[in-house]
Write an enzyme that holds these catalytic residues in place. Structure first.
Site, PDB file in Angstrom:
ATOM      1  N   THR A 186      41.664  38.273  23.937  1.00  0.00           N
ATOM      2  CA  THR A 186      40.916  39.502  24.184  1.00  0.00           C
ATOM      3  C   THR A 186      40.158  39.953  22.934  1.00  0.00           C
ATOM      4  OG1 THR A 186      41.240  41.883  24.528  1.00  0.00           O
ATOM      5  CG2 THR A 186      43.136  40.669  23.745  1.00  0.00           C
ATOM      6  N   ASP A 187      39.073  40.680  23.145  1.00  0.00           N
ATOM      7  CA  ASP A 187      38.333  41.254  22.004  1.00  0.00           C
ATOM      8  C   ASP A 187      39.178  42.288  21.263  1.00  0.00           C
ATOM      9  OD1 ASP A 187      38.298  43.339  23.890  1.00  0.00           O
ATOM     10  OD2 ASP A 187      36.143  43.701  23.753  1.00  0.00           O
ATOM     11  N   GLU A 188      40.244  42.780  21.909  1.00  0.00           N
ATOM     12  CA  GLU A 188      41.044  43.843  21.290  1.00  0.00           C
ATOM     13  C   GLU A 188      41.786  43.360  20.047  1.00  0.00           C
ATOM     14  OE1 GLU A 188      43.130  46.490  23.935  1.00  0.00           O
ATOM     15  OE2 GLU A 188      41.801  45.988  25.594  1.00  0.00           O
TER      16      GLU A 188
ATOM     17  N   TYR B 277      49.938  45.994  22.574  1.00  0.00           N
ATOM     18  CA  TYR B 277      49.300  44.954  23.396  1.00  0.00           C
ATOM     19  C   TYR B 277      48.450  44.033  22.533  1.00  0.00           C
ATOM     20  CZ  TYR B 277      45.647  42.779  26.249  1.00  0.00           C
ATOM     21  OH  TYR B 277      44.752  41.872  26.791  1.00  0.00           O
TER      22      TYR B 277
ATOM     23  N   LYS C 188      48.853  40.059  21.477  1.00  0.00           N
ATOM     24  CA  LYS C 188      47.831  39.051  21.803  1.00  0.00           C
ATOM     25  C   LYS C 188      47.357  38.367  20.518  1.00  0.00           C
ATOM     26  CE  LYS C 188      46.123  38.036  25.165  1.00  0.00           C
ATOM     27  NZ  LYS C 188      46.464  37.025  26.222  1.00  0.00           N
TER      28      LYS C 188
HETATM   29  P1  NAD Z   1      47.012  40.776  34.893  1.00  0.00           P
HETATM   30  O1  NAD Z   1      47.992  41.757  34.333  1.00  0.00           O
HETATM   31  O2  NAD Z   1      46.185  41.160  36.072  1.00  0.00           O
HETATM   32  O3  NAD Z   1      47.771  39.424  35.285  1.00  0.00           O
HETATM   33  C1  NAD Z   1      48.761  38.877  34.463  1.00  0.00           C
HETATM   34  C2  NAD Z   1      49.480  37.801  35.281  1.00  0.00           C
HETATM   35  O4  NAD Z   1      50.446  37.172  34.421  1.00  0.00           O
HETATM   36  C3  NAD Z   1      50.238  38.362  36.477  1.00  0.00           C
HETATM   37  O5  NAD Z   1      50.023  37.545  37.610  1.00  0.00           O
HETATM   38  C4  NAD Z   1      51.702  38.299  36.041  1.00  0.00           C
HETATM   39  O6  NAD Z   1      52.615  38.129  37.119  1.00  0.00           O
HETATM   40  C5  NAD Z   1      51.678  37.086  35.124  1.00  0.00           C
HETATM   41  N1  NAD Z   1      52.771  37.129  34.139  1.00  0.00           N
HETATM   42  C6  NAD Z   1      53.132  38.172  33.343  1.00  0.00           C
HETATM   43  N2  NAD Z   1      54.198  37.831  32.606  1.00  0.00           N
HETATM   44  C7  NAD Z   1      54.515  36.540  32.934  1.00  0.00           C
HETATM   45  C8  NAD Z   1      55.513  35.626  32.498  1.00  0.00           C
HETATM   46  N3  NAD Z   1      56.418  35.978  31.582  1.00  0.00           N
HETATM   47  N4  NAD Z   1      55.517  34.392  33.025  1.00  0.00           N
HETATM   48  C9  NAD Z   1      54.599  34.028  33.967  1.00  0.00           C
HETATM   49  N5  NAD Z   1      53.648  34.859  34.436  1.00  0.00           N
HETATM   50  C10 NAD Z   1      53.602  36.099  33.917  1.00  0.00           C
HETATM   51  O7  NAD Z   1      46.106  40.371  33.651  1.00  0.00           O
HETATM   52  P2  NAD Z   1      44.541  40.006  33.597  1.00  0.00           P
HETATM   53  O8  NAD Z   1      43.768  41.259  33.448  1.00  0.00           O
HETATM   54  O9  NAD Z   1      44.217  39.051  34.688  1.00  0.00           O
HETATM   55  O10 NAD Z   1      44.497  39.260  32.193  1.00  0.00           O
HETATM   56  C11 NAD Z   1      44.719  37.841  32.117  1.00  0.00           C
HETATM   57  C12 NAD Z   1      44.583  37.401  30.678  1.00  0.00           C
HETATM   58  O11 NAD Z   1      43.275  37.745  30.186  1.00  0.00           O
HETATM   59  C13 NAD Z   1      45.567  38.071  29.724  1.00  0.00           C
HETATM   60  O12 NAD Z   1      45.989  37.103  28.790  1.00  0.00           O
HETATM   61  C14 NAD Z   1      44.750  39.167  29.048  1.00  0.00           C
HETATM   62  O13 NAD Z   1      45.227  39.439  27.752  1.00  0.00           O
HETATM   63  C15 NAD Z   1      43.384  38.511  29.013  1.00  0.00           C
HETATM   64  N6  NAD Z   1      42.223  39.442  28.999  1.00  0.00           N
HETATM   65  C16 NAD Z   1      42.114  40.419  29.953  1.00  0.00           C
HETATM   66  C17 NAD Z   1      40.982  41.239  29.958  1.00  0.00           C
HETATM   67  C18 NAD Z   1      40.778  42.292  31.013  1.00  0.00           C
HETATM   68  O14 NAD Z   1      39.796  43.038  30.941  1.00  0.00           O
HETATM   69  N7  NAD Z   1      41.620  42.397  32.026  1.00  0.00           N
HETATM   70  C19 NAD Z   1      40.000  41.077  28.982  1.00  0.00           C
HETATM   71  C20 NAD Z   1      40.157  40.067  28.025  1.00  0.00           C
HETATM   72  C21 NAD Z   1      41.270  39.252  28.061  1.00  0.00           C
END
Ligand code: NAD
Length: 318
Positions: free
Chosen positions: A122-124, A146, A150
């Site tokens: 993430t950009d964060e 968080y 990350k």
């Molecule tokens: P989300 O919270 O919607 O989904 C996370 C998924 O991971 C869920 O299906 C959950 O059940 C699964 N999970 C959590 N803990 C687990 C574990 N211990 N073992 C197996 N599965 C597990 O998240 P998202 O928004 O889809 O984000 C996905 C990735 O992208 C993350 O790594 C996040 O840091 C990154 N990201 C998200 C954003 C955003 O805007 N949402 C932006 C940049 C990066």
């Protein structure tokens, strides 16, 4: 090719699997622990299609990862605890899943010898920036549990490249929006509140700035990095659509046909980062650029939540 995608019962992972099925012949194994953020209802239709299999397991569980990774040439690692507000009240799970889980993923991937391991970040992790945009070479300065967890996971993944030669690539993306996003995150939270005639909670003055990217553009970016990214390299992914939270709120209210009287001001988030911004020139050199115009993407997203109440209402109730 057979690919392991972790966390694909969540928002971005499930969109990635949909996109990948439509644009490749890959067979995909989903490994997901089905936390509150992961739901089989999000991927049920994919499982029925024949090219996707599902393993219910935790990325911290070496045995579960070993079982899921068998025969997979590539890993795309999304699984994480992802909500900043939850990390402020309950950080332990963030450190466990994001740091320990990424370590187990990398170690098992090294053991079985995958061809490519893409770690989604993430950009964060860069922290807040008043002006300009972070480049991939800038030091990390995470400021929430968080983003710190990350940042730790990025360092762990990159260390496996240096120490063990694991073919790691890392992506760092800005805020995503689109369908299948859990209704605790700002856009689906606001839309679903307004569907129910409830107000939308706006942090502080709403002056904080975020960059927004449609989830399909994120998926395309990951596809480009998977195909052409340099091993051990980091790639920023961003939309170039910077909005204050107040401006975003006004756009959502407008899209829902209601006025600013539906805003409820709430106390600001602790340690709320003021602005995130990433420079995406490195990924653009590989031929990527965002394709979804923000106004179009937001309108389609609002439409999706209106049309798919069957999906979000049980989650909102929970
Ligand atoms: P989300 O919270 O919607 O989904 C996370 C998924 O991971 C869920 O299906 C959950 O059940 C699964 N999970 C959590 N803990 C687990 C574990 N211990 N073992 C197996 N599965 C597990 O998240 P998202 O928004 O889809 O984000 C996905 C990735 O992208 C993350 O790594 C996040 O840091 C990154 N990201 C998200 C954003 C955003 O805007 N949402 C932006 C940049 C990066």
């Amino acid at each position: 090719m057979r690919m392991l995608v972790t966390g694909a019962a969540g928002f971005i992972g499930s969109n990635f699997v949909r996109w990948r099925l439509a644009t490749s012949d890959d067979e995909i194994v989903i490994l997901d622990a089905l936390t509150y953020a992961g739901n089989l209802s999000t991927i049920r239709d994919l499982l029925d299609g024949g090219r996707v299999s599902f393993v219910h397991g935790d990325i911290c569980d070496r045995g579960a990862v070993l079982g899921a990774i068998e025969g997979c040439a590539t890993v795309v690692h999304f699984a994480a605890e992802s909500h900043v507000d939850r990390s402020i009240v309950g950080p332990d799970e963030f450190v466990r899943t994001n740091c320990l889980g990424t370590n187990v993923m990398c170690d098992v991937a090294r053991q079985v010898g995958v061809e490519r391991f893409l770690h989604v970040s993430t950009d964060e992790v860069y922290g807040s920036i008043a002006e300009g945009a972070f480049r991939e070479t800038d030091p990390l300065g995470p400021r929430s549990p968080y983003s710190a967890s990350k940042a730790g996971s990025d360092m762990i993944a990159l260390a496996y490249r240096e120490t063990h030669g694991l073919p790691v690539v890392v992506t760092r993306c800005s805020n995503n929006y689109g369908p299948w996003q859990y209704p605790e995150k700002v856009i689906p939270l606001f839309v679903t509140n307004l569907v129910d005639g409830r107000k939308v909670p706006l942090y502080g003055e709403g002056a904080n700035i975020r960059d927004w990217l449609h989830v399909e553009d994120h998926c395309r970016g990951i596809g480009v990095v998977l195909a052409d990214g340099g091993l051990g390299e980091v790639y920023n992914i961003g939309g170039g659509t910077e909005l204050t939270n107040l401006d975003l709120t006004r756009l959502v209210l407008d899209g829902m046909g209601v006025g600013e009287d539906m805003i409820e001001r709430v106390a600001d988030r602790l340690g709320h980062d003021f602005r995130y911004a990433v420079d995406t020139a490195k990924l653009e050199k590989l031929g990527w650029k965002p394709q979804v115009d923000f106004a179009d993407g937001l309108s389609a997203t609002i439409h999706w939540y209106r049309a798919n109440e069957w999906w979000w209402r049980p989650l909102k109730g929970a």
